[in-house]
Design a protein around this motif. Structure first.
Motif, PDB file in Angstrom:
ATOM      1  N   ASP A   1       0.837  -1.195   0.000  1.00 44.54           N
ATOM      2  CA  ASP A   1       0.000   0.000   0.000  1.00 44.54           C
ATOM      3  C   ASP A   1       0.876   1.250   0.000  1.00 44.54           C
ATOM      4  O   ASP A   1       1.932   1.275   0.633  1.00 44.54           O
ATOM      5  CB  ASP A   1      -0.904   0.023   1.237  1.00 44.54           C
ATOM      6  CG  ASP A   1      -1.939  -1.089   1.221  1.00 44.54           C
ATOM      7  OD1 ASP A   1      -2.279  -1.551   0.117  1.00 44.54           O
ATOM      8  OD2 ASP A   1      -2.389  -1.496   2.314  1.00 44.54           O
ATOM      9  N   GLY A   2       0.427   2.274  -0.708  1.00 44.82           N
ATOM     10  CA  GLY A   2       1.173   3.526  -0.708  1.00 44.82           C
ATOM     11  C   GLY A   2       1.657   3.884  -2.094  1.00 44.82           C
ATOM     12  O   GLY A   2       1.382   3.203  -3.085  1.00 44.82           O
ATOM     13  N   GLU A   3       2.422   4.956  -2.148  1.00 44.67           N
ATOM     14  CA  GLU A   3       2.962   5.456  -3.412  1.00 44.67           C
ATOM     15  C   GLU A   3       4.323   6.085  -3.162  1.00 44.67           C
ATOM     16  O   GLU A   3       4.490   6.892  -2.250  1.00 44.67           O
ATOM     17  CB  GLU A   3       2.015   6.499  -4.015  1.00 44.67           C
ATOM     18  CG  GLU A   3       2.440   7.017  -5.372  1.00 44.67           C
ATOM     19  CD  GLU A   3       1.439   7.988  -5.969  1.00 44.67           C
ATOM     20  OE1 GLU A   3       1.811   8.701  -6.916  1.00 44.67           O
ATOM     21  OE2 GLU A   3       0.303   8.029  -5.479  1.00 44.67           O
ATOM     22  N   GLY A   4       5.310   5.674  -3.943  1.00 44.11           N
ATOM     23  CA  GLY A   4       6.640   6.286  -3.845  1.00 44.11           C
ATOM     24  C   GLY A   4       7.440   5.889  -2.632  1.00 44.11           C
ATOM     25  O   GLY A   4       8.453   6.525  -2.329  1.00 44.11           O
ATOM     26  N   ALA A   5       7.042   4.806  -1.951  1.00 44.47           N
ATOM     27  CA  ALA A   5       7.798   4.350  -0.787  1.00 44.47           C
ATOM     28  C   ALA A   5       7.394   2.922  -0.448  1.00 44.47           C
ATOM     29  O   ALA A   5       6.210   2.588  -0.443  1.00 44.47           O
ATOM     30  CB  ALA A   5       7.559   5.251   0.413  1.00 44.47           C
ATOM     31  N   ALA A   6       8.379   2.055  -0.186  1.00 43.80           N
ATOM     32  CA  ALA A   6       8.107   0.681   0.229  1.00 43.80           C
ATOM     33  C   ALA A   6       9.409  -0.002   0.598  1.00 43.80           C
ATOM     34  O   ALA A   6      10.455   0.247  -0.018  1.00 43.80           O
ATOM     35  CB  ALA A   6       7.415  -0.114  -0.885  1.00 43.80           C
ATOM     36  N   GLN A   7       9.348  -0.845   1.599  1.00 44.66           N
ATOM     37  CA  GLN A   7      10.417  -1.779   1.927  1.00 44.66           C
ATOM     38  C   GLN A   7      11.796  -1.123   2.061  1.00 44.66           C
ATOM     39  O   GLN A   7      12.798  -1.590   1.530  1.00 44.66           O
ATOM     40  CB  GLN A   7      10.461  -2.898   0.891  1.00 44.66           C
ATOM     41  CG  GLN A   7       9.171  -3.712   0.773  1.00 44.66           C
ATOM     42  CD  GLN A   7       8.876  -4.573   1.987  1.00 44.66           C
ATOM     43  OE1 GLN A   7       8.396  -4.072   3.008  1.00 44.66           O
ATOM     44  NE2 GLN A   7       9.184  -5.862   1.897  1.00 44.66           N
ATOM     45  N   GLY A   8      11.828  -0.007   2.799  1.00 46.96           N
ATOM     46  CA  GLY A   8      13.094   0.659   3.063  1.00 46.96           C
ATOM     47  C   GLY A   8      13.515   1.677   2.037  1.00 46.96           C
ATOM     48  O   GLY A   8      14.561   2.321   2.189  1.00 46.96           O
ATOM     49  N   TRP A   9      12.721   1.853   0.971  1.00 46.88           N
ATOM     50  CA  TRP A   9      13.044   2.842  -0.061  1.00 46.88           C
ATOM     51  C   TRP A   9      11.953   3.883  -0.124  1.00 46.88           C
ATOM     52  O   TRP A   9      10.768   3.579   0.091  1.00 46.88           O
ATOM     53  CB  TRP A   9      13.136   2.178  -1.438  1.00 46.88           C
ATOM     54  CG  TRP A   9      13.124   3.194  -2.547  1.00 46.88           C
ATOM     55  CD1 TRP A   9      14.173   3.927  -3.020  1.00 46.88           C
ATOM     56  CD2 TRP A   9      11.972   3.632  -3.285  1.00 46.88           C
ATOM     57  NE1 TRP A   9      13.752   4.788  -4.011  1.00 46.88           N
ATOM     58  CE2 TRP A   9      12.404   4.629  -4.180  1.00 46.88           C
ATOM     59  CE3 TRP A   9      10.629   3.286  -3.261  1.00 46.88           C
ATOM     60  CZ2 TRP A   9      11.539   5.276  -5.061  1.00 46.88           C
ATOM     61  CZ3 TRP A   9       9.750   3.930  -4.119  1.00 46.88           C
ATOM     62  CH2 TRP A   9      10.213   4.907  -5.023  1.00 46.88           C
ATOM     63  N   SER A  10      12.313   5.126  -0.426  1.00 47.36           N
ATOM     64  CA  SER A  10      11.309   6.141  -0.729  1.00 47.36           C
ATOM     65  C   SER A  10      11.898   7.168  -1.679  1.00 47.36           C
ATOM     66  O   SER A  10      13.091   7.485  -1.622  1.00 47.36           O
ATOM     67  CB  SER A  10      10.796   6.831   0.541  1.00 47.36           C
ATOM     68  OG  SER A  10      11.702   7.805   1.007  1.00 47.36           O
ATOM     69  N   ALA A  11      11.058   7.695  -2.564  1.00 47.29           N
ATOM     70  CA  ALA A  11      11.487   8.737  -3.485  1.00 47.29           C
ATOM     71  C   ALA A  11      11.887   9.996  -2.722  1.00 47.29           C
ATOM     72  O   ALA A  11      12.825  10.703  -3.113  1.00 47.29           O
ATOM     73  CB  ALA A  11      10.357   9.047  -4.472  1.00 47.29           C
ATOM     74  N   GLU A  12      11.202  10.273  -1.622  1.00 42.01           N
ATOM     75  CA  GLU A  12      11.530  11.450  -0.820  1.00 42.01           C
ATOM     76  C   GLU A  12      12.926  11.338  -0.222  1.00 42.01           C
ATOM     77  O   GLU A  12      13.707  12.296  -0.247  1.00 42.01           O
ATOM     78  CB  GLU A  12      10.501  11.621   0.295  1.00 42.01           C
ATOM     79  CG  GLU A  12      10.736  12.841   1.170  1.00 42.01           C
ATOM     80  CD  GLU A  12       9.688  12.981   2.253  1.00 42.01           C
ATOM     81  OE1 GLU A  12       9.819  13.909   3.080  1.00 42.01           O
ATOM     82  OE2 GLU A  12       8.729  12.178   2.290  1.00 42.01           O
ATOM     83  N   ALA A  13      13.255  10.147   0.292  1.00 35.62           N
ATOM     84  CA  ALA A  13      14.589   9.951   0.859  1.00 35.62           C
ATOM     85  C   ALA A  13      15.667  10.060  -0.214  1.00 35.62           C
ATOM     86  O   ALA A  13      16.748  10.594   0.031  1.00 35.62           O
ATOM     87  CB  ALA A  13      14.665   8.591   1.550  1.00 35.62           C
ATOM     88  N   ASP A  14      15.378   9.570  -1.427  1.00 29.25           N
ATOM     89  CA  ASP A  14      16.334   9.711  -2.531  1.00 29.25           C
ATOM     90  C   ASP A  14      16.630  11.179  -2.806  1.00 29.25           C
ATOM     91  O   ASP A  14      17.784  11.570  -3.042  1.00 29.25           O
ATOM     92  CB  ASP A  14      15.783   9.055  -3.804  1.00 29.25           C
ATOM     93  CG  ASP A  14      15.966   7.550  -3.817  1.00 29.25           C
ATOM     94  OD1 ASP A  14      16.651   7.017  -2.930  1.00 29.25           O
ATOM     95  OD2 ASP A  14      15.396   6.906  -4.714  1.00 29.25           O
ATOM     96  N   ALA A  15      15.588  12.002  -2.806  1.00 31.26           N
ATOM     97  CA  ALA A  15      15.769  13.436  -3.070  1.00 31.26           C
ATOM     98  C   ALA A  15      16.607  14.081  -1.970  1.00 31.26           C
ATOM     99  O   ALA A  15      17.476  14.918  -2.244  1.00 31.26           O
ATOM    100  CB  ALA A  15      14.409  14.122  -3.178  1.00 31.26           C
ATOM    101  N   GLU A  16      16.375  13.683  -0.735  1.00 30.00           N
ATOM    102  CA  GLU A  16      17.155  14.234   0.374  1.00 30.00           C
ATOM    103  C   GLU A  16      18.616  13.806   0.281  1.00 30.00           C
ATOM    104  O   GLU A  16      19.527  14.601   0.516  1.00 30.00           O
ATOM    105  CB  GLU A  16      16.559  13.786   1.705  1.00 30.00           C
ATOM    106  CG  GLU A  16      15.191  14.394   1.998  1.00 30.00           C
ATOM    107  CD  GLU A  16      14.582  13.826   3.270  1.00 30.00           C
ATOM    108  OE1 GLU A  16      15.202  12.902   3.868  1.00 30.00           O
ATOM    109  OE2 GLU A  16      13.496  14.288   3.663  1.00 30.00           O
ATOM    110  N   ARG A  17      18.855  12.553  -0.076  1.00 26.96           N
ATOM    111  CA  ARG A  17      20.222  12.042  -0.186  1.00 26.96           C
ATOM    112  C   ARG A  17      20.978  12.683  -1.342  1.00 26.96           C
ATOM    113  O   ARG A  17      22.204  12.729  -1.340  1.00 26.96           O
ATOM    114  CB  ARG A  17      20.200  10.517  -0.375  1.00 26.96           C
ATOM    115  CG  ARG A  17      19.745   9.737   0.837  1.00 26.96           C
ATOM    116  CD  ARG A  17      19.510   8.276   0.500  1.00 26.96           C
ATOM    117  NE  ARG A  17      20.724   7.655   0.012  1.00 26.96           N
ATOM    118  CZ  ARG A  17      20.765   6.758  -0.963  1.00 26.96           C
ATOM    119  NH1 ARG A  17      19.669   6.400  -1.604  1.00 26.96           N
ATOM    120  NH2 ARG A  17      21.918   6.227  -1.336  1.00 26.96           N
TER     121      ARG A  17
END
Length: 247
Positions: free
Chosen positions: A216-232
């Motif tokens: 369930d959800g969008e742009g995040a699952a199983q330890g990954w997220s698009a938001e975290a990628d942008a921050e990194r």
């Protein structure tokens, strides 16, 4: 197509680390499925209409982009919802899709460790093909002992692509591969070792292992997220010596 054998991995927690940023964090995972073996030359060839010189060896010289397309092709073959869509070179993972996909880094390490906490899930000479074996090409899959999840060759033989970015602040779009290969010394063949390369790069010791599981959800699952990628991708403070700004 030759069956893609999957093992059901129960949910749990895995600790990941980023050596450059010197941080560690825990990831809580839901249950998912992952390949018992790396994708073989036979499986890749059957789906893409090619020939396989060594059917039971892992497929190698496979770029991350091609691995993603293999996952979608396998999903379509079996009537599953493809996990990925493309916009030029950009790939979007639809985390709720039930099709085949690459594992996240967290899933890969959790599955590899199978409850173990050391660098290996067993004596390396019994579970993995490494430089100590003197191979000049990958061995056939399943030739060494599996881990407690029944997975073969997660360490050694060939590196395996994951979904995640390696370090977007330093390496832009490089994607992660894990596990070590047949030509690597023992210090590289560890459950926590991270390597990576550009999504169109290919190497004679890098292949893939497929996963399945929608969430369930969008742009995040199983330890990954698009938001975290942008921050990194946005490094804090001055750039280290030798770095070039990505934008």
């Amino acid at each position: 197509m030759t069956d893609l054998q999957l093992a059901r991995i129960p949910g749990g927690t895995v600790t990941l680390h980023d050596a450059r940023r010197k941080v560690r964090w825990d990831v809580v995972l839901e249950s998912y499925e992952i390949g018992v073996f790396a994708v073989t030359q036979e499986q890749l060839a059957e789906l893409l209409g090619e020939s396989a010189r060594h059917p039971r060896r892992p497929a190698v010289d496979v770029s991350w982009q091609r691995a993603i397309r293999f996952c979608n092709a396998a999903s379509e073959w079996e009537g599953l919802d493809p996990a990925y869509t493309f916009d030029g070179e950009d790939v979007t993972w639809h985390v709720d899709a039930d099709g085949y996909r690459l594992p996240t880094e967290a899933e890969w390490e959790h599955a590899c460790r199978a409850g173990s906490t050391g660098p290996h899930y067993g004596p390396l000479a019994e579970i993995a093909w490494t430089s100590a074996d003197g191979l000049i090409a990958p061995a056939e899959v399943g030739g060494r002992l599996p881990n407690l999840h029944g997975l073969f060759d997660t360490l050694g033989n060939v590196w395996e692509w994951c979904w995640d970015l390696l370090d977007p602040a330093r390496y832009a779009d490089y994607r992660v591969f894990r596990g070590g290969g047949f030509a690597d010394d023992a210090w590289s063949v560890r459950a926590s070792t991270r390597r990576g390369g550009p999504p169109r790069s290919h190497h004679d010791d890098v292949g893939l292992r497929i996963a399945r599981g929608g969430f369930d959800g969008e742009g995040a699952a199983q330890g990954w997220s698009a938001e975290a990628d942008a921050e990194r991708a946005d490094p804090d403070g001055p750039l280290p010596l030798g770095w070039t700004p990505l934008r």
